[in-house]
Every structure is written in structure tokens, then in C-alpha cells.
Design an enzyme around this catalytic site. Structure first.
Site, PDB file in Angstrom:
ATOM      1  N   ASP A 136      38.290  41.447  37.571  1.00 59.03           N
ATOM      2  CA  ASP A 136      39.203  40.649  36.419  1.00 59.03           C
ATOM      3  C   ASP A 136      40.209  41.895  36.253  1.00 59.03           C
ATOM      4  O   ASP A 136      39.728  43.083  36.072  1.00 59.03           O
ATOM      5  CB  ASP A 136      38.346  40.413  35.143  1.00 59.03           C
ATOM      6  CG  ASP A 136      39.183  39.640  34.223  1.00 59.03           C
ATOM      7  OD1 ASP A 136      40.358  39.484  34.482  1.00 59.03           O
ATOM      8  OD2 ASP A 136      38.341  39.192  33.324  1.00 59.03           O
ATOM      9  N   LYS A 173      35.632  36.368  44.435  1.00 58.22           N
ATOM     10  CA  LYS A 173      34.670  36.198  43.341  1.00 58.22           C
ATOM     11  C   LYS A 173      35.263  35.097  42.470  1.00 58.22           C
ATOM     12  O   LYS A 173      36.294  35.114  41.898  1.00 58.22           O
ATOM     13  CB  LYS A 173      34.254  37.324  42.652  1.00 58.22           C
ATOM     14  CG  LYS A 173      33.326  37.168  41.534  1.00 58.22           C
ATOM     15  CD  LYS A 173      32.984  38.521  40.936  1.00 58.22           C
ATOM     16  CE  LYS A 173      32.068  38.486  39.698  1.00 58.22           C
ATOM     17  NZ  LYS A 173      31.880  39.793  38.941  1.00 58.22           N
ATOM     18  N   ASP A 184      34.944  32.822  39.180  1.00 59.13           N
ATOM     19  CA  ASP A 184      33.976  32.936  38.061  1.00 59.13           C
ATOM     20  C   ASP A 184      34.448  31.715  37.114  1.00 59.13           C
ATOM     21  O   ASP A 184      35.213  30.995  37.332  1.00 59.13           O
ATOM     22  CB  ASP A 184      34.591  34.300  37.179  1.00 59.13           C
ATOM     23  CG  ASP A 184      33.285  34.862  36.550  1.00 59.13           C
ATOM     24  OD1 ASP A 184      32.556  34.382  36.130  1.00 59.13           O
ATOM     25  OD2 ASP A 184      33.560  36.232  36.419  1.00 59.13           O
ATOM     26  N   ASP A 221      24.697  38.792  34.534  1.00 57.85           N
ATOM     27  CA  ASP A 221      25.547  39.970  34.269  1.00 57.85           C
ATOM     28  C   ASP A 221      24.604  41.281  33.776  1.00 57.85           C
ATOM     29  O   ASP A 221      25.129  42.084  33.465  1.00 57.85           O
ATOM     30  CB  ASP A 221      26.465  39.660  33.122  1.00 57.85           C
ATOM     31  CG  ASP A 221      27.926  39.069  33.513  1.00 57.85           C
ATOM     32  OD1 ASP A 221      28.112  38.968  34.681  1.00 57.85           O
ATOM     33  OD2 ASP A 221      28.569  38.570  32.540  1.00 57.85           O
TER      34      ASP A 221
HETATM   35  C1  GLA Z   1      32.181  37.558  33.837  1.00 56.59           C
HETATM   36  C2  GLA Z   1      31.497  38.127  35.157  1.00 56.59           C
HETATM   37  C3  GLA Z   1      31.356  39.432  35.307  1.00 56.59           C
HETATM   38  C4  GLA Z   1      32.806  39.902  35.416  1.00 56.59           C
HETATM   39  C5  GLA Z   1      33.553  39.258  34.148  1.00 56.59           C
HETATM   40  C6  GLA Z   1      35.049  39.771  34.287  1.00 56.59           C
HETATM   41  O1  GLA Z   1      31.268  38.217  32.950  1.00 56.59           O
HETATM   42  O2  GLA Z   1      30.043  37.320  35.160  1.00 56.59           O
HETATM   43  O3  GLA Z   1      30.834  40.088  36.610  1.00 56.59           O
HETATM   44  O4  GLA Z   1      33.553  39.499  36.530  1.00 56.59           O
HETATM   45  O5  GLA Z   1      33.481  37.907  34.085  1.00 56.59           O
HETATM   46  O6  GLA Z   1      35.764  39.218  32.957  1.00 56.59           O
END
Ligand code: GLA
Length: 723
Positions: free
Chosen positions: A369, A476, A478, A548
Site C-alpha cells: 500500500d 496482492k 486487498d 495480519d
Molecule cells: C491490510 C493487509 C496488510 C497490508 C495493509 C495495507 O491490512 O492485510 O497486509 O497490505 O492492508 O494497507
């Protein structure tokens, strides 16, 4: 042929591996479940009617069927609502006249080789026509004109049966589907416990086990995503069964949105399992000529316990759900920038990460991000999928990373929009919203209305522009909040009950377009960690970020729970800077999943760098074993000990790796560990003390690990190899 129809007795027998599923067409053309369990030869199903209960009950009987023909006494395979069925029905239709009495009866069937796709939805597949047979049973509700097709696929060599349904309006007026299940399974006893995987953000997929009682026991998601709180999976385990033996039934819904699945036990001690959409959040208007497709459920039966059920799911998902290049190809070992830098990076910093990573043997840099719009924190820019030029030049960054010999990956959150974004300013009505109601806050972001094709098109075009601008090897994907204020600016009022499902269809469509256009790119799903870890997502992405939470001790419960039905090849697991344990424990725990790093490689000590090199050597050494091996949960967190142990044995029984993590040191412990999945006749050398023992000794007697290294939050691995 693994599906047989006996004309004389009007009985279907499906054989999947060493399991049987049997149904009969009864008088009045009701389809009734006969049996699901360990394989029984087809010849035994000639007059197989033991499970109907021929008593007169206080229950309205079917017109023309006599007083005993009630829905309480007949275990109808796909029960209809409102015509004598008082248990959980599978289908409820509201007619144009406004009533919900529904009554589907058998019309015809066909049996064919292979397995069909499900339009617009993810599903498992047969690799060739001989791997599976499919039975389609056509049922009709004469009043509404609904034609329902139940679709069963039996896999020849695996104990797997998939079930789904589709409904066509062949009448003259529209009707509303108020409820429609993917799968119903009637079992004829209630001596079961139900296992489910509950959790929350940072603590997903914990193991829960509760005995069934005379009531309904269900798990639901109302989040518009499968969610952190409940995974769309349940298992029923018969009393007395264990990890290694006993009747075990698994049900996993191939869907990523809201769902409801559970069991109802009736007064005859029968258990009905139902799996489907969450009816509180589902409605669908079906006009004449239209067809509606229900996602599938993957059903597994084994008499060899929970462990074998898991291994069946693992093999099946690796072989019949995961697709694309990385189904078989070795996945690149990655380092992700999130925990290393959060939003605080620029091109130079990422290039320095890549240089250090390369030196240690890492194969791909993932820019998480913060690379788009003007995003330096989480308050803005979602929906603005163009490069944040003052932070990075994407072409230059990618070519510098590639010049080092690394692959390159990037982060997107395609289904979201920030109020502070160009997209929102141009299209304030593109988010899910309800006029006059303020939005619920969650990470400062709103959810895009993926039910609108123009929204999906716009996001696809933006993503396509980035992905085609340079060589991107990994994405990735999200999804960092759940749905609220579920209203759409363009759908008519009477269709608002369709939005939850239309949202999922829009997301699946976008994933389908991206994966088709970029077939060589590795897709990893993520939803605030593991908030959408389900087979629907695995159809598009062979791996999903499991949580996370990267603390290896906390990860034990998460990863053990995940393995109930998802293979290790799908479980995103990284080594991070989390301070609670040493690098060795972090490495041992992450090695069990896809493996990778989530830390700043420029801040590592020489000692840590050396350890990382060793971990990477282990990763390569054990890759095939972990990727293709059979998992045995020797001591699970739910066994209540102060340690856990897992084993992965190669299918040819020549190698095995066990990993033990002590959460708490027990000085007075005597520790014998019995392995599984070895060949009793083969001789194995272990890497702990170099001793050579037979598989029989290791499995039945056990290896003495009393003197193995241990201590609070310490781990060790032992490798066994045939000599
Ligand atoms: C989520 C994902 C993390 C990361 C953040 C970025 O929380 O699970 O791994 O990519 O977003 O904002």
C-alpha cells in the site's frame, strides 16, 4: 462410472473414492436422501428404504401420499418451503401472487462425464473427463414454473462430492427467490459434534467444537464477505472419532460473500446440514426465461478422522481448485514492504530493500500500500490507481528491481474508494450508500458498488493500465472493510435484496478479467489479513495472506485452524520483526505456509542475515515436501498442551519433517512423539540424533524427544529420510 441409476428402484448411487451417496425417487416424485457415508456396493441399494420413518406424525401429509407421507418422516433431499416442511428448507420462492408455498418434484435426470463450470462463479474442476461424473436432476414447481437443477459431481478417486443448483423461471410471471441453498445433506443420527472456524482480525480461524443438540446450530456471515469471524466451513465428527479415525463429514462453501451454514437436529435424531447464502441478505427476482446459479459446496466424507478429511481437502484443492501457472510452478520467495515501511517509502528505499533482499536469496519485491494517488496514510486515494509520481516512477523502479534479478509485485484494493480521491469526486454515487444516512467509518474508506458494471469496467481499465505499463509478476488484492449501508444508486427498489450477491458477482468478474488478461501473474488475496480466506478466492488466487498477525506464537492457532480444509500451499505466512520470539521460531512457523519476509532488510544484523540465508536454504530444501506432502497435526493447539507439533510426510513415504513449537517450557516433561504417514517397513535416519529406525518404530513406539532443545517459545525441526 461413479454414478449409477437403478431404474427398478429409482435409486441414484454416487461413489466418490471410498464414500457413497445415495438418493431415491419416492412416490409423488419426491427425491429422498438414503445414505451418505463409507462406500456400500451399488447392488445393496435395490430396495434401500431403511431410513424413512413410517409413523403417523403430527404433521400434515402430502396430498395423495397417505397419512405417513410427511416431510418430517421423509428426508427430502432438497426440501421446499411452505408445503409441509418444518425443518430448514433449501428453497423458498415468493410467487407473483405474494405467497411462499414452494414444492419441487423430480422430473428427469442425466448423468455425464466430467464437471460443468458454474456461470459467473468460482468452482472446482475435473482435470479430465475420467476424473469425475456428474448427475443433474431436474425438479419442477408447477405453480411458479420454476425448474430447478440439482448438480452433483462425484470424484472417482477422491472422497469428494460437490453439490450446486440452478433455477430457471419457465413460468409466465416473475418470482422472487427468497432463499436457495447450495447443499443439503440429511444424516440419520445426531451423535455428532460440529466443528467450525471462528475468529477476528489478527486471530482468524480458531477451532471450535460443540456437540449437536435438538436445535439449529449455525454459523453465519452478514459482512458481505466470508469474513474474519466465521469461515464458510463446518465439519461433523461422530462421537468417538478423532484426528485419526471415525466418521467425519466436511462442508466447504465455494463463496466469498455472506453465508449461512449449519445443522438442525429433529425429533427423529436426524441431522440436516444446509449450506447457502445468508437469507437475511439475499433475494433475487427471476423473470421468465432467466436462470440463477447457486455456488457449490465441496463435501468430503471419511471414516479416518479429521486429519484424513483435511488431507482430502488439501489434495483436492491443490489438484482441482487452484489454477494457472502457479498451480505447479514454484512460487517466488518474496519480501513485502508493508511491515518494513508502511506508507513511508520512495523509489530509492525500495531499491535498497531489493538489493539487500537479493543478497540474502529473496526472489521478489512486493510494493504494498502507498504507491498510488497521493497516499501517505490510509485516509485517501483508494480508487485512484495511478502512480504517486513524487514517490516513485513505476517503470524506473520495476526496471531497477528487475536489473537486480528480482521479480516485482504490487498491491491493489480494487473494491474500495476513499472519499478523498479523484474517483469519488467524479462519481460520488459509485460507493454503496443509502441516501440520507451517513456512512459507517472503517479505515476512512467506502466500498465500491461492484454490482454496477460501469464501476467494474472503470477499475479494470485503471488496473489494466498499471499492469500493462511494466512487467508485474505478482498482485496482492486487498479488501479492508466489510459492507454497510448496502444501497445502490442504479438498482430499482425491489431489486435491493440482490446487492450483496451482485457485489460478489462484480468482484468475481473483475478477478476473472484480471487473471485471464495476466495469466502469468501470481495473485495473492488478502482481506485485512485472512478476512476472505475461502475456496471462492482460491479459485482466482493460489495463495491468501492468512493474517495480519505475524507473531509466530499467535500464528500457531491461525495456521492449525486454516489447515482444517485449506492446503499449506495456500497459506500466506511471512517472517517479520515481531519481537516475541527469535528468528528461528519465526522461520519454522512461516516455513509451513507460502514463506516470505515482511521486514526492513536494511535494518538486519549480520547474525540475522546469516539466519535468513539458512532459512532460505531450508525453504528450498523442504519446498517440495511441504508443497506436495501430507499434513499430520500431531499435537494441535486445541489439544491443550504447552506445545504443538506438525508433520509433513512425502506421499511416497520416503521423507518427513516434523516441527515442534513449545509455547511454554516444561522441565519435568517426558516427551515421546509418534509419527504418522511413514512406511512401517522402511528405515529412516533422523536429523536430531542421527539414529536409524524403522517406520514401525517411529509410528508405534515413537521417538524420544525428552532431551530435544526446548524452552519458552522455542522451536525445533527434525527431518526423517529413508536410508
Ligand atoms: C491490510 C493487509 C496488510 C497490508 C495493509 C495495507 O491490512 O492485510 O497486509 O497490505 O492492508 O494497507
Amino acid at each position: 462410472m461413479s454414478i449409477i441409476y437403478n431404474e427398478k428402484t429409482r435409486t441414484f448411487n454416487l461413489t466418490a473414492g471410498d464414500s457413497s451417496y445415495c438418493m431415491s425417487i419416492y412416490p409423488l416424485e419426491y427425491l429422498v436422501t438414503q445414505y451418505y457415508g463409507k462406500k456400500i456396493p451399488d447392488t445393496d441399494f435395490t430396495s434401500y428404504q431403511i431410513y424413512t420413518t413410517r409413523t403417523v406424525s403430527f404433521n400434515p401429509s402430502r396430498p395423495g401420499g397417505g397419512p405417513c407421507f410427511t416431510m418430517d418422516t421423509y428426508p427430502v433431499e432438497y426440501p421446499s418451503f411452505g408445503t409441509g416442511e418444518y425443518r430448514r428448507a433449501a428453497i423458498r420462492i415468493r410467487s407473483a401472487e405474494g405467497n411462499t408455498a414452494t414444492d419441487f418434484r423430480y422430473v428427469s435426470h442425466k448423468i455425464y462425464k466430467g464437471k460443468p463450470e458454474i456461470k459467473g462463479l468460482p468452482s472446482t474442476y475435473a482435470n479430465n473427463e475420467d476424473e469425475a461424473d456428474t448427475l443433474e436432476i431436474l425438479m419442477k414447481d408447477t405453480v411458479t414454473g420454476g425448474e430447478l437443477t440439482l448438480v452433483y459431481t462425484a470424484f472417482d478417486k477422491m472422497n469428494v462430492i460437490t453439490k450446486s443448483a440452478r433455477l430457471k423461471n419457465c413460468g409466465e410471471k416473475p418470482f422472487v427467490i427468497e432463499d436457495i441453498c447450495s447443499c443439503v445433506t440429511n444424516l440419520f443420527s445426531s451423535d455428532f459434534s460440529m466443528i467450525n472456524l471462528y475468529g477476528k482480525h489478527n486471530a482468524e480461524r480458531n477451532f471450535a467444537k460443540n456437540h449437536l443438540s435438538y436445535n439449529c446450530q449455525s454459523i453465519v456471515s452478514r459482512r458481505g464477505a466470508s469474513g474474519h469471524a466465521q469461515n464458510p466451513f463446518i465439519a461433523l465428527v461422530r462421537d468417538g472419532s478423532s484426528e485419526e479415525c471415525g466418521d467425519t463429514y466436511g462442508f466447504n462453501f465455494v463463496y466469498s460473500g455472506s453465508f449461512e451454514m449449519g445443522c438442525e437436529v429433529d425429533y427423529f435424531d436426524s441431522t440436516r446440514v444446509t449450506v447457502g447464502f445468508n437469507p437475511e441478505q439475499f433475494e433475487w427476482i427471476l423473470s421468465p426465461g432467466e436462470e440463477f446459479f447457486v455456488p457449490e459446496t465441496v463435501c468430503v466424507y471419511t471414516d479416518r478422522g479429521l486429519g484424513e478429511m483435511s488431507r482430502i481437502y488439501h489434495r483436492f484443492y491443490n489438484n482441482n481448485l487452484i489454477r494457472g501457472r502457479y498451480k505447479t510452478e514454484k512460487r517466488p520467495l518474496l519480501i513485502n514492504s508493508w511491515e518494513a515501511a508502511y506508507f513511508d517509502f520512495n523509489e530509492e528505499k525500495l531499491v535498497r530493500f531489493a538489493e539487500q533482499a537479493k543478497e540474502m536469496g529473496i526472489e521478489m519485491l512486493v510494493m504494498d500500500d502507498g504507491w498510488f494517488g497521493h497516499r501517505d496514510n490510509d485516509t485517501n486515494s483508494l480508487g485512484d490507481w495511478f502512480v504517486y509520481e513524487s514517490k516513485i516512477n513505476l517503470q524506473s523502479l520495476v526496471s531497477r528491481v528487475k536489473a537486480l534479478g528480482l521479480k516485482f509485485g504490487i498491491w491493489f484494493e480494487p473494491e474500495m474508494i476513499s472519499e478523498d480521491s479523484e474517483l469519488y469526486r467524479a462519481h460520488p454515487d459509485w460507493c454503496l450508500h443509502v441516501e440520507g444516512r451517513p456512512h459507517c467509518e472503517c479505515r476512512h474508506q467506502l466500498v465500491l458498488d461492484m454490482s454496477r458494471p460501469e464501476v467494474v469496467d472503470n477499475i479494470f481499465e485503471q488496473m489494466d493500465k498499471i499492469l500493462s505499463s511494466c512487467e508485474i509478476d505478482y498482485l496482492k488484492w486487498d479488501f479492508n472493510r466489510n459492507l454497510t449501508e448496502v444501497g445502490s444508486a442504479t438498482l430499482s427498489a425491489e431489486r435491493h435484496g440482490e446487492i450483496y450477491h451482485r457485489f460478489m458477482l462484480g468482484t468475481y468478474d473483475l478477478m476473472d478479467r484480471i487473471t485471464k488478461k495476466y495469466p502469468d501473474m501470481l495473485l495473492e488475496n488478502c482481506a485485512g489479513g485472512g478476512g476472505r480466506f475461502d475456496p471462492g478466492m482460491l479459485y482466482y488466487s493460489p495463495q491468501i495472506w492468512a493474517s495480519d498477525n505475524t507473531d509466530p506464537i499467535e500464528r500457531l492457532a491461525i495456521q492449525f485452524g486454516t489447515t482444517l480444509c485449506y492446503p499449506t500451499s495456500t497459506m500466506g505466512a511471512h517472517v517479520s520483526f515481531c519481537p516475541r520470539t527469535g528468528f528461528d521460531v519465526k522461520g519454522d512457523v512461516a516455513l509451513w505456509g507460502t514463506f516470505g519476509y515482511e521486514l526492513d532488510p536494511t535494518r538486519l544484523s549480520d547474525g540475522d542475515k546469516a539466519l535468513i540465508k539458512e532459512q532460505i536454504a531450508d525453504y528450498h530444501k523442504y519446498y517440495d515436501l511441504i508443497r506436495y506432502g501430507d499434513l499430520y497435526r500431531l499435537i494441535a493447539p486445541w489439544d491443550g498442551q504447552q506445545k504443538v507439533v506438525w508433520e509433513i510426510a512425502s506421499p511416497d513415504k520416503t521423507k518427513a519433517l516434523i516441527t515442534c513449537v513449545h509455547t511454554r517450557y516444561n522441565a519435568m516433561e517426558r516427551f515421546f512423539l509418534k509419527l504418522r504417514g511413514l512406511d512401517p517397513e522402511k528405515m529412516y535416519k533422523n536429523s536430531f540424533n542421527g539414529e536409524i529406525n524403522s517406520g514401525a518404530f517411529l509410528m508405534y513406539g515413537g521417538i524420544n524427544l525428552t532431551f530435544a532443545p526446548k524452552g519458552d517459545m522455542k522451536s525445533f525441526k527434525i527431518y526423517f529420510e529413508e536410508v
